[in-house]
Design a protein around this motif. Sequence first.
Motif: not given
Length: 494
Positions: A36-38, A71-76
């Motif tokens: 997902l976008p930040s 450290g990388k973000g959110s994923y579906v």
Amino acid sequence: MFQDFKLVDDRPVAIQVKEYIKRLIIKGALQANQKLPSTREMSGLLKVSRNTLIAAYEGLEDDGYTYTVPGKGSYVAAMLEPMTSDHGGADVSAAWQIDWKARMNEYAVSAVELDIMKQGIRAKKGAISFTSIAPDEQLFDLGDVKRAFMDRMAIEGQVLLNYGYAKGYKPLIDYLMRYMENKGVDTSGKDMLITSGFTEGFDIVLSALRPSARSGAAICENPTHHTAIKNLKLQGFEITGIPMEHDGIDVEQLEAVLQSGASRFDLAYLTPSYHNPTGIVMSPAKRSAVMKLMMRYQIPVIEDGFNEELRYSGAHIAPLIATAGQGNGVIYIGSLSKVLFPGLRVGWVLGDQALINNLESIKRARSIHTSTIDQSILYQYLLNGNFDKYVKKARMEYKRKYELTKACCDAYLPEAKLSGDGGLHIFLTFPTGVNTRHLLEACTEQGVIFTPGDRFFIQEGEGTNTLRLGFSRVTDENIEKGIRIIGQQVRGFL
């Protein structure tokens, strides 16, 4: 992507964002394991604050729609894939089409056929409607209701929000038992079940009394409450209707029917006070005569306490269950929906302890219990002493509207015979040349609707020259205007 997001005013923004992204995931616009976008980037795309996006992302992860890689973000997160053919390929779920109409049993089909709301009257916006016999919401004392809610929630709010008891909320049961005692009812050997209004109570009672080996057989007034007719038919009862006279059911006709085949009747359904649809109050003499016949032939009576509290004509008359004394042959079904607030779906069944014991188990199997919050609000409202004050106000207003409606009928519908001693409606019988279904069509064109009387009769073809006028929610101006228009249309039929 993300260009179709639109905010509405009445919901928290973070929840709207969460639900928007959730829909994209479910539809497949966002694929499994896609980043997902930040929050900073997404806040710019959706034009909302970054804190809103942080809350929305946290909600998505809590619901299992996304996951976080430190450290990388959110994923579906991976979703359940649509059904495909055994050999792979396109979504084949559209091929799974069941003909639900063909699978409906006789009960379901009959329910649709008897559903007058689906077959109901359609009128243009702004039409004058005499179809409702609900209370006038302008009379509702909202301040007292809010106070009752806050009082009860302060006392036991956490308990009220949990499961309740199938039999009902005990403080309300105790209050209503005393309430029925004040009507002259001998409550010894009797008990009470709280239900979600009259209709559920009636349906539960019928399901308990319906014979297993044959169709049931019931006696009732003719005409009578269309909801009662519907539920009797759905429960498999054959109905024998007894004509109404000016002071209640035709006792001679009732006795003749009983003499001809008393053993085949499983119950009688009667509405002695402000009968629906005729509005007639059964006289004391007839109440006594009816009860003696029911006792002689050992037929249980289901008494509908419909509108009993809206007495504004004549003296108080005790319900049938009061005249039964210590006898247990009457099942009383009560509700305050037509007096107080239909939105609080609370009714009660008062009857023999052994009967209520069985009804409680049926209730538990069907719906577990009636809303405890509804029951507790009603109890606190009654406990606070608001009921008498409200009923006094309601009686005065409905009496005024009743007299206005009656005067208008006398002026504009002199050929119609009027019945109704109070409550929220009156019943009109026209000369046989007036078909009120056809009259309704003509009046609908003029912006006026009412309830044709034939739907309250047992047999098809009966009561085609009758109608019910509900006046409780109609303004004075529209009462006069609407009845004048009905009168003008009647001239054409005569």
